[in-house]
Design a protein around this motif. Structure first.
Motif, PDB file in Angstrom:
ATOM      1  N   ALA A  77       0.835  -1.207   0.000  1.00 47.65           N
ATOM      2  CA  ALA A  77       0.000   0.000   0.000  1.00 47.65           C
ATOM      3  C   ALA A  77       0.867   1.253   0.000  1.00 47.65           C
ATOM      4  CB  ALA A  77      -0.903   0.006   1.233  1.00 47.65           C
ATOM      5  N   LYS A  78       0.367   2.298  -0.638  1.00 44.26           N
ATOM      6  CA  LYS A  78       1.015   3.609  -0.566  1.00 44.26           C
ATOM      7  C   LYS A  78       0.517   4.274   0.708  1.00 44.26           C
ATOM      8  CE  LYS A  78       1.553   4.226  -5.486  1.00 44.26           C
ATOM      9  NZ  LYS A  78       1.243   5.010  -6.669  1.00 44.26           N
ATOM     10  N   ILE A  79       1.454   4.739   1.511  1.00 42.03           N
ATOM     11  CA  ILE A  79       1.115   5.300   2.819  1.00 42.03           C
ATOM     12  C   ILE A  79       1.431   6.786   2.824  1.00 42.03           C
ATOM     13  CG2 ILE A  79       1.550   5.159   5.299  1.00 42.03           C
ATOM     14  CD1 ILE A  79       2.524   2.234   4.714  1.00 42.03           C
ATOM     15  N   TYR A  80       0.508   7.543   3.387  1.00 42.24           N
ATOM     16  CA  TYR A  80       0.655   8.996   3.474  1.00 42.24           C
ATOM     17  C   TYR A  80       0.546   9.421   4.933  1.00 42.24           C
ATOM     18  CZ  TYR A  80      -0.554   8.406  -1.424  1.00 42.24           C
ATOM     19  OH  TYR A  80      -0.583   7.987  -2.724  1.00 42.24           O
ATOM     20  N   ILE A  81       1.170  10.545   5.246  1.00 37.98           N
ATOM     21  CA  ILE A  81       0.987  11.154   6.563  1.00 37.98           C
ATOM     22  C   ILE A  81      -0.017  12.278   6.374  1.00 37.98           C
ATOM     23  CG2 ILE A  81       2.075  12.421   8.451  1.00 37.98           C
ATOM     24  CD1 ILE A  81       4.702  10.976   7.689  1.00 37.98           C
ATOM     25  N   VAL A  82      -1.090  12.227   7.168  1.00 35.58           N
ATOM     26  CA  VAL A  82      -2.146  13.233   7.053  1.00 35.58           C
ATOM     27  C   VAL A  82      -2.421  13.838   8.426  1.00 35.58           C
ATOM     28  CG1 VAL A  82      -3.249  12.180   5.033  1.00 35.58           C
ATOM     29  CG2 VAL A  82      -3.956  11.482   7.311  1.00 35.58           C
ATOM     30  N   ASP A  83      -2.936  15.040   8.397  1.00 37.86           N
ATOM     31  CA  ASP A  83      -3.356  15.709   9.628  1.00 37.86           C
ATOM     32  C   ASP A  83      -4.860  15.525   9.745  1.00 37.86           C
ATOM     33  OD1 ASP A  83      -4.484  18.004  11.216  1.00 37.86           O
ATOM     34  OD2 ASP A  83      -2.345  18.329  11.523  1.00 37.86           O
ATOM     35  N   TYR A  84      -5.293  14.829  10.772  1.00 42.41           N
ATOM     36  CA  TYR A  84      -6.716  14.621  10.989  1.00 42.41           C
ATOM     37  C   TYR A  84      -7.090  15.188  12.358  1.00 42.41           C
ATOM     38  CZ  TYR A  84     -11.310  12.590  11.256  1.00 42.41           C
ATOM     39  OH  TYR A  84     -12.669  12.427  11.372  1.00 42.41           O
ATOM     40  N   GLU A  85      -7.860  16.235  12.349  1.00 49.38           N
ATOM     41  CA  GLU A  85      -8.297  16.911  13.581  1.00 49.38           C
ATOM     42  C   GLU A  85      -7.116  17.226  14.490  1.00 49.38           C
ATOM     43  OE1 GLU A  85     -11.484  14.653  15.395  1.00 49.38           O
ATOM     44  OE2 GLU A  85     -12.858  15.121  13.745  1.00 49.38           O
ATOM     45  N   VAL A  87      -4.188  15.760  14.572  1.00 48.42           N
ATOM     46  CA  VAL A  87      -3.349  14.609  14.892  1.00 48.42           C
ATOM     47  C   VAL A  87      -2.725  14.093  13.600  1.00 48.42           C
ATOM     48  CG1 VAL A  87      -3.331  12.255  15.811  1.00 48.42           C
ATOM     49  CG2 VAL A  87      -4.859  13.963  16.817  1.00 48.42           C
ATOM     50  N   LYS A  88      -1.402  13.905  13.618  1.00 50.50           N
ATOM     51  CA  LYS A  88      -0.702  13.329  12.471  1.00 50.50           C
ATOM     52  C   LYS A  88      -0.961  11.819  12.464  1.00 50.50           C
ATOM     53  CE  LYS A  88       1.522  17.037  11.102  1.00 50.50           C
ATOM     54  NZ  LYS A  88       0.941  17.802  10.038  1.00 50.50           N
ATOM     55  N   MET A  89      -1.503  11.322  11.347  1.00 51.28           N
ATOM     56  CA  MET A  89      -1.849   9.908  11.240  1.00 51.28           C
ATOM     57  C   MET A  89      -1.306   9.338   9.938  1.00 51.28           C
ATOM     58  SD  MET A  89      -5.762   9.942  12.670  1.00 51.28           S
ATOM     59  CE  MET A  89      -5.773   8.267  13.276  1.00 51.28           C
ATOM     60  N   LEU A  90      -1.130   8.032   9.930  1.00 51.09           N
ATOM     61  CA  LEU A  90      -0.771   7.321   8.707  1.00 51.09           C
ATOM     62  C   LEU A  90      -2.058   6.964   7.987  1.00 51.09           C
ATOM     63  CD1 LEU A  90       1.899   5.060  10.375  1.00 51.09           C
ATOM     64  CD2 LEU A  90       2.361   6.933   8.797  1.00 51.09           C
ATOM     65  N   ASN A  91      -2.067   7.104   6.672  1.00 47.42           N
ATOM     66  CA  ASN A  91      -3.270   6.847   5.893  1.00 47.42           C
ATOM     67  C   ASN A  91      -2.938   6.006   4.669  1.00 47.42           C
ATOM     68  OD1 ASN A  91      -4.832   8.438   3.298  1.00 47.42           O
ATOM     69  ND2 ASN A  91      -6.052   7.341   4.793  1.00 47.42           N
ATOM     70  N   PHE A  92      -3.805   5.045   4.390  1.00 46.01           N
ATOM     71  CA  PHE A  92      -3.682   4.240   3.179  1.00 46.01           C
ATOM     72  C   PHE A  92      -5.054   3.698   2.811  1.00 46.01           C
ATOM     73  CE2 PHE A  92      -2.885   1.561   6.813  1.00 46.01           C
ATOM     74  CZ  PHE A  92      -3.645   0.424   6.570  1.00 46.01           C
TER      75      PHE A  92
END
Length: 185
Positions: A77-85, A87-92
């Motif tokens: 999977a391609k993984i991204y770092i995102v800001d959610y509310e 909080v820095k989270m990993l996203n895929f």
């Protein structure tokens, strides 16, 4: 000259036939829907409960995710770092179940399917199953009336129901290298 053209044409025809003869099993055919909610946001916490450094995890290749579509087939999977509310989270995106593995009710308005997933955190492999649910309108005149979404995740003989907010699925992983716990976010 004509014999050369006939020979080339024959070779082209034969090679086309041989190249088109492959097993359907070799191709990934995901279940399709007009709405697809397969995005997973992951927060990884250390043994003190503090967020781990996502940039460092990805830079050092200490976090990876593989979908296991078939027994001997893995897809990274391609993984991204995102800001959610805040909080820095990993996203895929979790790969969707294959069409042929889906189970439907009689009128095909509801269905379910499963995808194998392996997360790797600092060398610790976390094998899990991601369960999807499919719904579709009975009214065939309605276009775009189907949805496939993550329903639950099975890990270590437990079923986790990710927190869902507007089609985004969120989990947190408490990682200490030995007793990893996955929970809704």
């Amino acid at each position: 000259m004509m014999n050369i053209l006939e020979t080339l044409f024959s070779i082209l025809l034969v090679s086309t036939v041989f190249c088109s003869c492959t097993k359907d099993e070799e191709y990934y055919s995901p279940e399709l829907a007009s709405t697809i909610w397969n995005s997973l946001f992951v927060s990884i916490l250390d043994r003190q409960g503090k967020p781990m450094d996502n940039v460092e995890l990805l830079a050092d290749d200490e976090f990876s995710v593989f979908s296991v579509i078939r027994k001997n087939s893995k897809q990274k999977a391609k993984i991204y770092i995102v800001d959610y509310e805040g909080v820095k989270m990993l996203n895929f995106s979790v790969d969707l179940p294959e069409m042929k593995s889906m189970e439907f009710n009689e009128d095909k308005t509801e269905g379910s399917g499963t995808v194998g997933l392996v997360m790797n955190i600092k060398g610790t492999k976390l094998p899990m199953l991601v369960n999807f649910s499919f719904t579709s309108s009975k009214d065939t005149a309605i276009l775009g009336g189907s949805c496939i979404r993550i329903k639950s995740i099975e890990y270590a003989n437990k079923t986790i129901y990710p927190t869902e907010k507007m089609g985004i699925h969120l989990i947190k992983i408490k990682y200490d290298g030995k007793n990893t716990i996955i929970e809704p976010w």
